[in-house]
Design an enzyme around this catalytic site. Structure first.
Site, PDB file in Angstrom:
ATOM      1  N   HIS A 263       3.672  76.283  83.080  1.00 32.82           N
ATOM      2  CA  HIS A 263       3.335  76.440  84.503  1.00 32.82           C
ATOM      3  C   HIS A 263       2.692  75.153  85.012  1.00 32.82           C
ATOM      4  O   HIS A 263       3.319  74.106  84.974  1.00 32.82           O
ATOM      5  CB  HIS A 263       2.439  77.680  84.653  1.00 32.82           C
ATOM      6  N   HIS A 302      13.424  76.228  86.629  1.00 38.98           N
ATOM      7  CA  HIS A 302      12.531  77.030  87.469  1.00 38.98           C
ATOM      8  C   HIS A 302      13.080  78.457  87.518  1.00 38.98           C
ATOM      9  O   HIS A 302      14.277  78.661  87.577  1.00 38.98           O
ATOM     10  CB  HIS A 302      12.463  76.454  88.891  1.00 38.98           C
ATOM     11  N   ASP A 358       6.967  69.457  89.005  1.00 36.68           N
ATOM     12  CA  ASP A 358       6.157  68.722  88.019  1.00 36.68           C
ATOM     13  C   ASP A 358       6.846  67.495  87.456  1.00 36.68           C
ATOM     14  O   ASP A 358       6.217  66.715  86.737  1.00 36.68           O
ATOM     15  CB  ASP A 358       5.788  69.672  86.866  1.00 36.68           C
TER      16      ASP A 358
HETATM   17  C1  SDX Z   1       5.784  75.476  87.932  1.00 36.51           C
HETATM   18  O1  SDX Z   1       6.992  79.954  89.443  1.00 36.51           O
HETATM   19  C2  SDX Z   1       6.639  78.951  90.142  1.00 36.51           C
HETATM   20  O2  SDX Z   1       6.784  78.934  91.354  1.00 36.51           O
HETATM   21  C3  SDX Z   1       5.949  77.862  89.386  1.00 36.51           C
HETATM   22  C4  SDX Z   1       5.670  76.586  90.161  1.00 36.51           C
HETATM   23  C5  SDX Z   1       4.623  76.781  91.230  1.00 36.51           C
HETATM   24  O3  SDX Z   1       4.614  76.017  92.216  1.00 36.51           O
HETATM   25  O4  SDX Z   1       3.755  77.639  91.018  1.00 36.51           O
HETATM   26  O5  SDX Z   1       6.877  76.132  90.780  1.00 36.51           O
HETATM   27  C6  SDX Z   1       5.134  75.490  89.260  1.00 36.51           C
HETATM   28  O6  SDX Z   1       5.301  76.113  87.035  1.00 36.51           O
HETATM   29  C7  SDX Z   1       7.058  74.727  87.760  1.00 36.51           C
HETATM   30  C8  SDX Z   1       7.661  74.902  86.314  1.00 36.51           C
HETATM   31  C9  SDX Z   1       6.936  73.886  85.432  1.00 36.51           C
HETATM   32  N1  SDX Z   1       7.342  74.124  83.985  1.00 36.51           N
HETATM   33  C10 SDX Z   1       8.097  73.270  83.356  1.00 36.51           C
HETATM   34  O7  SDX Z   1       8.612  72.273  83.863  1.00 36.51           O
HETATM   35  C11 SDX Z   1       8.278  73.608  81.871  1.00 36.51           C
HETATM   36  C12 SDX Z   1       9.740  73.476  81.488  1.00 36.51           C
HETATM   37  N2  SDX Z   1      10.516  74.536  82.125  1.00 36.51           N
HETATM   38  C13 SDX Z   1      10.666  75.750  81.469  1.00 36.51           C
HETATM   39  O8  SDX Z   1       9.935  76.088  80.378  1.00 36.51           O
HETATM   40  C14 SDX Z   1      11.348  76.845  82.257  1.00 36.51           C
HETATM   41  O9  SDX Z   1      12.372  76.280  82.975  1.00 36.51           O
HETATM   42  C15 SDX Z   1      10.466  77.683  83.168  1.00 36.51           C
HETATM   43  C16 SDX Z   1       9.298  78.234  82.448  1.00 36.51           C
HETATM   44  C17 SDX Z   1      10.001  76.861  84.313  1.00 36.51           C
HETATM   45  C18 SDX Z   1      11.313  78.812  83.720  1.00 36.51           C
HETATM   46  O10 SDX Z   1      11.636  79.616  82.644  1.00 36.51           O
HETATM   47  P1  SDX Z   1      12.635  80.862  82.782  1.00 36.51           P
HETATM   48  O11 SDX Z   1      12.989  81.114  84.193  1.00 36.51           O
HETATM   49  O12 SDX Z   1      12.064  81.984  81.983  1.00 36.51           O
HETATM   50  O13 SDX Z   1      13.955  80.329  82.091  1.00 36.51           O
HETATM   51  P2  SDX Z   1      14.327  80.601  80.586  1.00 36.51           P
HETATM   52  O14 SDX Z   1      13.186  80.165  79.720  1.00 36.51           O
HETATM   53  O15 SDX Z   1      14.812  82.001  80.489  1.00 36.51           O
HETATM   54  O16 SDX Z   1      15.522  79.577  80.391  1.00 36.51           O
HETATM   55  C19 SDX Z   1      16.843  79.937  80.730  1.00 36.51           C
HETATM   56  C20 SDX Z   1      17.693  79.009  79.860  1.00 36.51           C
HETATM   57  C21 SDX Z   1      17.337  79.047  78.372  1.00 36.51           C
HETATM   58  O17 SDX Z   1      18.484  78.651  77.662  1.00 36.51           O
HETATM   59  P3  SDX Z   1      19.347  79.787  76.827  1.00 36.51           P
HETATM   60  O18 SDX Z   1      18.324  80.630  76.064  1.00 36.51           O
HETATM   61  O19 SDX Z   1      20.035  80.568  77.921  1.00 36.51           O
HETATM   62  O20 SDX Z   1      20.267  79.016  75.966  1.00 36.51           O
HETATM   63  O21 SDX Z   1      17.449  77.643  80.269  1.00 36.51           O
HETATM   64  C22 SDX Z   1      16.864  76.941  79.175  1.00 36.51           C
HETATM   65  C23 SDX Z   1      16.315  77.965  78.204  1.00 36.51           C
HETATM   66  O22 SDX Z   1      16.265  77.447  76.896  1.00 36.51           O
HETATM   67  N3  SDX Z   1      15.786  76.128  79.757  1.00 36.51           N
HETATM   68  C24 SDX Z   1      15.535  74.884  79.402  1.00 36.51           C
HETATM   69  C25 SDX Z   1      14.471  74.477  80.212  1.00 36.51           C
HETATM   70  N4  SDX Z   1      14.115  75.478  81.023  1.00 36.51           N
HETATM   71  C26 SDX Z   1      14.931  76.508  80.717  1.00 36.51           C
HETATM   72  N5  SDX Z   1      16.110  74.079  78.484  1.00 36.51           N
HETATM   73  C27 SDX Z   1      15.586  72.837  78.384  1.00 36.51           C
HETATM   74  N6  SDX Z   1      14.563  72.368  79.153  1.00 36.51           N
HETATM   75  C28 SDX Z   1      13.990  73.165  80.048  1.00 36.51           C
HETATM   76  N7  SDX Z   1      12.979  72.693  80.794  1.00 36.51           N
END
Ligand code: SDX
Length: 426
Positions: A263, A302, A358
Site C-alpha cells: 500500500h 492496482h 507510487d
Molecule cells: C497504493 O487501493 C488504492 O487505492 C491504493 C492507493 C491509494 O491511493 O490508496 O492507490 C495507493 O497502494 C498503490 C499500490 C501500491 N503498491 C504497489 O505498487 C505494490 C506492487 N503492486 C502489487 O502488489 C499489486 O498490484 C497491488 C497490491 C497494488 C494490487 O494487488 P491485487 O489487486 O490484489 O492484484 P493481485 O495481487 O491479485 O495480482 C493480479 C496478478 C497476479 O498475477 P497471477 O497470480 O494472476 O499470475 O497480477 C500480478 C500478480 O502476481 N501482479 C504483479 C504486480 N501486481 C500484481 N506482478 C508483478 N508486479 C506487480 N507489481
C-alpha cells in the site's frame, strides 16, 4: 432491460429480484433468500463497503475525481488545504470559508511539549518515522479525552482540525529526531506546505525559504495523495471508526495499514527496487525475475486502475520540473526503462498492470531531499484528510459496526485429548 439481477436458490427453486442501484446490488435481497449462506469475497475485491460521495474512481478509464472535480484540474489549480476542505465539506470553499479554514488549521499546528519530548523522543535513535507516527497518533488520543464523544459534530470537527494540523508537525518531529537535529516549531506565517518544509529542513536561518517549484511540487503530491476511495487504509479507518473509537485511534489504525509495502509503503519500496536494479542493463533480467514470480515490480499494478493511474501521469510531469531544478536522478532512467519494457510485455499487458501513484513519487521525494524512510510519511500527511472525510461520512450515515462473516473450514467438533495421550499432528 431492467436494471436488476435475479438469484435463485436451486435447493428450493425460490428466486429474488434485486435492483442494481448506484452500480451495486444490496445484500438484503441475498440475505432474505439465502439466510445463512454468506457471499464470499476474498480481500473484498468485488464488495462495496457502502455508499460514498467523496471520491469517484473509474478504474478502466483511469478517472479520479474528488467530489466530482477531476484530479487533473485540482492538481493544476488547487492547494492541499483547499482540497482537504472539499473532501470534508463537499464543496470548494468561498474566500471567507477558506480563510477561516486556513486560520483554524494554522492555529492548531503545535503539539504538546511533553508529548514530543517524553513520548515522541523516547524511541530508538533510528526508529522508522512511520513507526513513530503510527504510535504517536494513537498516543495523541490521550491528550484529547473529549475526542471519545464522536456523536458531537463540534467535537468531531475540533479533532479533525487538530489531526490535519498536527500530523505534519509530528511527521517533521519524527524526522528531525531520527537525524539528530533539533525540533523546528511551526511557523504560522507560512502556508501549510511551506511550514512543513520549514519544520523538515530549517537549520539555523531565522526563517526558512523554499523554492516555489519545490513547494508547488510537494503541494501537487499532497493533492494527489489526499484521498482514493476505499483503499486499504481508508477502509481500515471506516472499520475501526464503526466501533466508535476516537478519531486519533482511527487515524493511527489507518496509518498502520498504509505502512504496508503493498500500500503506502510501495513508494519507499520502489526506490529500493530501482537502487537494487542499479543500471539500465539490469532492467531486462529484473523483468524476467518479475515474470518468473520471484519478485514484484513495485509501483505497478492496482486493484482498481486497469489503466494508467492518472496520478502517476501527473507526477511524471511534475517530476520533470523538479529534475530541471534539482538535477536528473539516474534512477529516473531506470524507472522509464522499466515502464517502457513492462508496458510492451504480455505478462503486464494481460494482467493490466500499469504504473500507479507510487512508481514515480519516490523519485520526486528523493529530488526534494526527503530521506527514503520519510516517503510513506509523506503519503500519510495528505491522506489524513481523506481518512477523516470517510470517517465523518460513515458516522453521518449512522452505519453499523463492521463485522463480516466467514466460511468456516476448520475441524468439526472433537474432544479434548490429555497431554499424555497426544501424538504429533501431521
Ligand atoms: C497504493 O487501493 C488504492 O487505492 C491504493 C492507493 C491509494 O491511493 O490508496 O492507490 C495507493 O497502494 C498503490 C499500490 C501500491 N503498491 C504497489 O505498487 C505494490 C506492487 N503492486 C502489487 O502488489 C499489486 O498490484 C497491488 C497490491 C497494488 C494490487 O494487488 P491485487 O489487486 O490484489 O492484484 P493481485 O495481487 O491479485 O495480482 C493480479 C496478478 C497476479 O498475477 P497471477 O497470480 O494472476 O499470475 O497480477 C500480478 C500478480 O502476481 N501482479 C504483479 C504486480 N501486481 C500484481 N506482478 C508483478 N508486479 C506487480 N507489481
Amino acid at each position: 432491460m431492467t436494471e436488476s439481477i435475479t438469484i435463485t436458490d436451486n435447493r428450493t427453486g425460490e428466486s429474488v429480484e434485486i435492483p442494481i442501484l448506484n452500480g451495486g446490488v444490496d445484500s438484503g435481497g441475498w440475505a432474505k433468500l439465502l439466510g445463512n449462506v454468506w457471499f464470499s469475497d476474498d480481500a473484498f475485491s468485488h464488495t462495496a463497503i457502502g455508499e460514498s460521495s467523496i471520491t469517484q474512481i473509474v478504474g478502466a478509464e483511469g478517472i479520479l475525481r474528488y467530489r466530482g472535480y477531476p484530479i487533473e484540474q485540482l492538481a493544476l489549480r488547487s492547494t492541499y488545504l483547499e482540497v482537504a476542505y472539499l473532501l470534508l465539506f463537499g464543496e470548494l470553499p468561498t474566500p471567507d470559508q477558506f480563510d477561516g479554514w486556513r486560520d483554524e488549521i494554522t492555529h492548531h499546528t503545535y503539539i504538546h511539549e511533553n508529548f514530543r519530548k517524553r513520548f515522541m523522543e523516547s524511541f530508538r535513535y533510528d526508529a522508522h518515522p512511520m513507526g513513530v507516527l503510527v504510535s504517536s497518533l494513537a498516543a495523541l488520543s490521550t491528550y484529547y479525552p473529549e475526542a471519545k464523544d464522536i456523536e458531537d459534530p463540534e467535537v468531531r470537527m475540533r479533532q479533525i482540525v487538530r489531526l490535519i494540523a498536527k500530523v505534519p508537525t509530528m511527521a517533521a518531529a519524527a524526522h528531525r529526531f531520527s537525524i539528530g537535529m533539533p525540533f523546528v516549531y511551526p511557523d504560522n506565517d507560512l502556508d501549510f506546505t511551506s511550514n512543513f518544509l520549514s519544520m523538515m529542513f530549517r537549520v539555523a536561518e531565522p526563517r526558512y525559504h523554499c523554492h516555489p517549484a519545490v513547494r508547488r511540487a510537494l503541494e501537487i503530491l499532497f493533492i494527489l495523495h489526499a484521498d482514493h476511495s476505499q483503499n486499504c487504509s481508508t477502509t481500515t479507518a471506516r472499520v475501526v471508526g464503526s466501533a466508535h473509537a476516537d478519531p486519533y485511534s482511527v487515524v493511527a489504525a489507518a496509518c498502520a495499514a498504509l505502512y504496508g509495502p503493498r500500500h503506502g509503503g510501495a513508494n519507499e519500496a520502489v526506490l529500493a527496487m530501482l537502487r537494487d536494479i542499479g543500471s539500465y542493463e539490469n532492467v531486462d533480467p529484473f523483468i524476467a525475475d518479475v515474470k518468473a514470480g520471484k519478485c514484484r515490480l513495485m509501483g505497478f499494478g492496482h486493484r482498481v486502475y486497469k489503466n494508467y493511474d492518472p496520478r502517476a501521469r501527473i507526477i511524471k510531469e511534475a517530476a520533470d520540473e523538479v529534475f530541471q531544478l534539482a538535477g536528473r536522478s539516474p534512477l529516473l532512467d531506470i524507472a522509464l526503462k522499466l515502464e517502457e519494457v513492462a508496458l510492451a510485455d504480455e505478462y503486464f499487458i494481460s494482467r493490466r498492470l500499469y504504473p500507479n501513484v507510487d512508481f514515480y513519487s519516490g523519485l520526486i521525494y528523493e529530488a526534494l531531499k526527503f530521506p527514503t524512510n520519510m516517503f510513506t510519511v509523506l503519503f500519510a500527511i495528505p491522506r489524513t484528510a481523506g481518512w477523516l472525510a470517510h470517517w465523518s461520512e460513515m458516522l453521518e450515515r449512522s452505519s453499523r459496526i463492521s463485522r463480516p462473516r466467514q466460511l468456516y473450514v476448520g475441524h468439526p467438533e472433537r474432544d479434548y485429548v490429555p497431554m499424555a495421550e497426544r501424538t504429533p499432528s501431521a
